[in-house]
Motif scaffolding. Structure first.
Motif, mmCIF file in Angstrom:
data_model
loop_
_atom_site.group_PDB
_atom_site.id
_atom_site.type_symbol
_atom_site.label_atom_id
_atom_site.label_comp_id
_atom_site.label_asym_id
_atom_site.label_seq_id
_atom_site.Cartn_x
_atom_site.Cartn_y
_atom_site.Cartn_z
ATOM 1 N N GLU A 95 0.839 -1.195 0.000
ATOM 2 C CA GLU A 95 0.000 0.000 0.000
ATOM 3 C C GLU A 95 0.879 1.252 0.000
ATOM 4 O O GLU A 95 2.106 1.191 0.122
ATOM 5 N N ALA A 96 0.215 2.392 -0.126
ATOM 6 C CA ALA A 96 0.946 3.659 -0.060
ATOM 7 C C ALA A 96 1.282 4.006 1.379
ATOM 8 O O ALA A 96 0.668 3.499 2.325
ATOM 9 N N LYS A 97 2.262 4.860 1.566
ATOM 10 C CA LYS A 97 2.641 5.303 2.919
ATOM 11 C C LYS A 97 1.692 6.421 3.324
ATOM 12 O O LYS A 97 1.885 7.590 2.999
ATOM 13 N N TYR A 98 0.656 6.048 4.070
ATOM 14 C CA TYR A 98 -0.364 7.027 4.433
ATOM 15 C C TYR A 98 0.050 7.861 5.646
ATOM 16 O O TYR A 98 0.091 9.082 5.587
ATOM 17 N N ILE A 99 0.370 7.201 6.743
ATOM 18 C CA ILE A 99 0.707 7.924 7.978
ATOM 19 C C ILE A 99 2.116 7.563 8.435
ATOM 20 O O ILE A 99 2.933 8.431 8.731
ATOM 21 N N SER A 100 2.432 6.264 8.485
ATOM 22 C CA SER A 100 3.757 5.828 8.908
ATOM 23 C C SER A 100 4.772 6.081 7.800
ATOM 24 O O SER A 100 4.419 6.306 6.634
ATOM 25 N N ARG A 181 -17.697 9.106 3.815
ATOM 26 C CA ARG A 181 -16.422 8.999 4.525
ATOM 27 C C ARG A 181 -15.475 8.034 3.813
ATOM 28 O O ARG A 181 -14.276 8.309 3.663
ATOM 29 N N LYS A 182 -15.991 6.892 3.372
ATOM 30 C CA LYS A 182 -15.153 5.917 2.678
ATOM 31 C C LYS A 182 -14.632 6.469 1.352
ATOM 32 O O LYS A 182 -13.481 6.221 0.969
ATOM 33 N N ASN A 183 -15.487 7.239 0.643
ATOM 34 C CA ASN A 183 -15.045 7.838 -0.616
ATOM 35 C C ASN A 183 -13.938 8.855 -0.382
ATOM 36 O O ASN A 183 -12.959 8.921 -1.145
ATOM 37 N N GLN A 184 -14.080 9.650 0.678
ATOM 38 C CA GLN A 184 -13.027 10.624 1.000
ATOM 39 C C GLN A 184 -11.713 9.918 1.327
ATOM 40 O O GLN A 184 -10.635 10.326 0.862
ATOM 41 N N ILE A 185 -11.796 8.842 2.132
ATOM 42 C CA ILE A 185 -10.583 8.093 2.482
ATOM 43 C C ILE A 185 -9.960 7.467 1.241
ATOM 44 O O ILE A 185 -8.738 7.519 1.043
ATOM 45 N N HIS A 186 -10.811 6.898 0.372
ATOM 46 C CA HIS A 186 -10.290 6.261 -0.848
ATOM 47 C C HIS A 186 -9.638 7.289 -1.767
ATOM 48 O O HIS A 186 -8.567 7.025 -2.359
ATOM 49 N N GLU A 187 -10.257 8.458 -1.918
ATOM 50 C CA GLU A 187 -9.680 9.494 -2.775
ATOM 51 C C GLU A 187 -8.341 9.981 -2.231
ATOM 52 O O GLU A 187 -7.384 10.187 -2.989
ATOM 53 N N LEU A 188 -8.258 10.165 -0.903
ATOM 54 C CA LEU A 188 -6.999 10.606 -0.310
ATOM 55 C C LEU A 188 -5.914 9.539 -0.471
ATOM 56 O O LEU A 188 -4.757 9.864 -0.773
ATOM 57 N N GLU A 189 -6.279 8.262 -0.259
ATOM 58 C CA GLU A 189 -5.291 7.190 -0.409
ATOM 59 C C GLU A 189 -4.803 7.085 -1.850
ATOM 60 O O GLU A 189 -3.606 6.892 -2.103
ATOM 61 N N THR A 190 -5.723 7.222 -2.819
ATOM 62 C CA THR A 190 -5.332 7.169 -4.225
ATOM 63 C C THR A 190 -4.415 8.330 -4.587
ATOM 64 O O THR A 190 -3.392 8.146 -5.281
ATOM 65 N N LYS A 213 0.210 17.400 3.761
ATOM 66 C CA LYS A 213 -1.124 17.969 3.950
ATOM 67 C C LYS A 213 -2.196 16.895 3.795
ATOM 68 O O LYS A 213 -3.141 16.810 4.592
ATOM 69 N N LEU A 214 -2.040 16.040 2.762
ATOM 70 C CA LEU A 214 -3.018 14.976 2.559
ATOM 71 C C LEU A 214 -2.955 13.944 3.679
ATOM 72 O O LEU A 214 -3.989 13.393 4.084
ATOM 73 N N LYS A 215 -1.771 13.642 4.186
ATOM 74 C CA LYS A 215 -1.647 12.705 5.304
ATOM 75 C C LYS A 215 -2.347 13.233 6.549
ATOM 76 O O LYS A 215 -2.967 12.472 7.302
ATOM 77 N N PHE A 216 -2.265 14.549 6.769
ATOM 78 C CA PHE A 216 -2.944 15.148 7.928
ATOM 79 C C PHE A 216 -4.455 15.002 7.798
ATOM 80 O O PHE A 216 -5.138 14.637 8.768
ATOM 81 N N ARG A 217 -4.997 15.265 6.599
ATOM 82 C CA ARG A 217 -6.444 15.118 6.392
ATOM 83 C C ARG A 217 -6.881 13.664 6.534
ATOM 84 O O ARG A 217 -7.920 13.357 7.132
ATOM 85 N N LEU A 218 -6.072 12.751 5.999
ATOM 86 C CA LEU A 218 -6.398 11.329 6.124
ATOM 87 C C LEU A 218 -6.343 10.877 7.574
ATOM 88 O O LEU A 218 -7.189 10.091 8.034
ATOM 89 N N ASN A 219 -5.376 11.376 8.309
ATOM 90 C CA ASN A 219 -5.266 11.021 9.727
ATOM 91 C C ASN A 219 -6.484 11.500 10.504
ATOM 92 O O ASN A 219 -6.972 10.808 11.407
ATOM 93 N N GLN A 220 -7.006 12.680 10.157
ATOM 94 C CA GLN A 220 -8.203 13.182 10.829
ATOM 95 C C GLN A 220 -9.409 12.279 10.561
ATOM 96 O O GLN A 220 -10.166 11.947 11.484
ATOM 97 N N LEU A 221 -9.581 11.864 9.312
ATOM 98 C CA LEU A 221 -10.716 10.989 8.979
ATOM 99 C C LEU A 221 -10.601 9.634 9.669
ATOM 100 O O LEU A 221 -11.578 9.117 10.218
ATOM 101 N N LEU A 222 -9.403 9.057 9.672
ATOM 102 C CA LEU A 222 -9.217 7.759 10.314
ATOM 103 C C LEU A 222 -9.371 7.859 11.822
ATOM 104 O O LEU A 222 -9.882 6.938 12.465
ATOM 105 N N THR A 223 -8.934 8.979 12.406
ATOM 106 C CA THR A 223 -9.104 9.175 13.847
ATOM 107 C C THR A 223 -10.579 9.285 14.214
ATOM 108 O O THR A 223 -11.032 8.728 15.216
#
Length: 344
Positions: A95-100, A181-190, A213-223
């Protein structure tokens, strides 16, 4: 691990080394092996292990870690599995490096026929904190009673139908925000995956800032999603902590899953179906407990002929056939008391 004798060994994690310096690394600098390499190679050889991702992608170049000081990409994270269980592997993806700073490696196994989980609907109390949900609830309630309160329907029928109608609207609303929410997470991951590939080819400060910046937004959604799951679990445990209900039943189901036999080998064939496994155990114990002697066989007739049981005297017969005395009961009580004292 070298002393472990198991037909199925699965090891995964960050090994902090490269198995193949040509395929698992992208850098112009010379690679130097460490002291850990011979240990890992020995483990793979002794336990007959295989790198799952490399097994499915023998010539692909993909990496799990980027070293900024050395400007190099490396594959340091592995899943190692016994060779005789590679047949149950369905897929392996980096997978992509989202947060770690390391990319996660996802492996899918197929151990048997899939079972669809069953669960009952439960109202999400977290929806009450959303103002738009409260406004929609007021509109649903007002509209329902304005349309359905008539003289030809009883109040009990109207009330029962209202509960079913409101439940359906809440399910539809929950599904909508869940999809959003899932669409937002999927778009950010892509987008993160494409930016990570772009930064690998052309490392610029603008691309790096955009990735952060995108990692910060993704971290907020996952949190937020993790918080909702935690709140639901806390509510469930608080409501059923001292009751023998569904929570205890689910706990016992987990215990049964922990001791479930997922696969069994019959000769050279690997059986994963629960029906085949049960039949294999049935045949095994059927052969184990079937007596090879028949009552009419000569060996069965003479089986006990060479045994000479000790005779019972007349005094022992009278003692065995006589009533139980108080002294015998007292001695038995003292004996049991001493046994309980020793166990304590």
């Amino acid at each position: 691990l070298l002393s472990v004798n198991s037909d199925c060994t699965c090891i995964g994690g960050d090994f902090n080394l490269i198995l193949d310096p040509y395929l698992d690394r992208q850098s112009t600098a010379r690679y130097r092996s460490t002291r850990t390499h011979p240990v890992l190679y020995n483990l793979i050889s002794k336990q007959s292990l295989a790198d799952i991702w490399r097994f499915l992608h023998p010539k692909d170049l993909d990496f799990t870690f980027y070293s900024a000081p050395h400007n190099s990409y490396m594959r340091l994270d592995y899943f190692l599995l016994s060779n005789n269980f590679l047949r149950i592997v369905t897929s392996a993806t980096i997978e992509a490096k989202y947060i770690s700073d390391h990319a996660s490696v996802t492996v899918t196994f197929t151990l048997g026929p899939p079972q669809s989980p069953s669960s009952n609907w439960r109202f999400n109390n977290g929806l009450l904190s959303r103002k738009d949900f409260s406004d929609k609830c007021k509109d649903w309630i007002t509209e329902y009673f304005q349309i359905n309160v008539t003289s030809d329907l009883s109040y009990s029928t109207i009330w029962d139908a209202f509960k079913a109608y409101l439940r359906g609207e809440i399910l539809k609303y929950s599904a909508t925000i869940g999809r959003q929410r899932k669409n937002q997470i999927h778009e950010l991951e892509t987008e993160l995956k494409s930016l990570d590939s772009l930064y690998r080819q052309r490392p610029t400060i603008d691309v790096l800032l955009h990735i952060r910046k995108l990692k910060f937004r993704l971290n907020q959604l996952l949190t937020t999603e993790s918080g909702l799951i935690t709140f639901a679990e806390d509510t469930l445990y608080y409501a059923g902590k001292n009751k023998p209900g569904r929570m205890l039943a689910n706990y016992l189901k987990g215990k049964r899953r922990a001791v479930k036999i997922a696969a069994i080998r019959s000769g050279s064939v690997l059986l994963t179906s629960q029906k085949d496994i049960a039949n294999q155990f049935y045949d095994f114990y059927k052969q184990l407990y079937i007596s090879k002697l028949t009552p009419s066989s000569p060996s069965g007739a003479t089986f006990l002929s060479h045994l000479t049981p000790p005779p019972i005297t007349d005094a022992q017969k009278l003692s065995l056939n006589g009533p139980v005395t108080c002294v015998e009961i007292q001695n038995l009580y003292l004996l049991l008391k001493n046994v309980e004292h020793q166990e304590a």
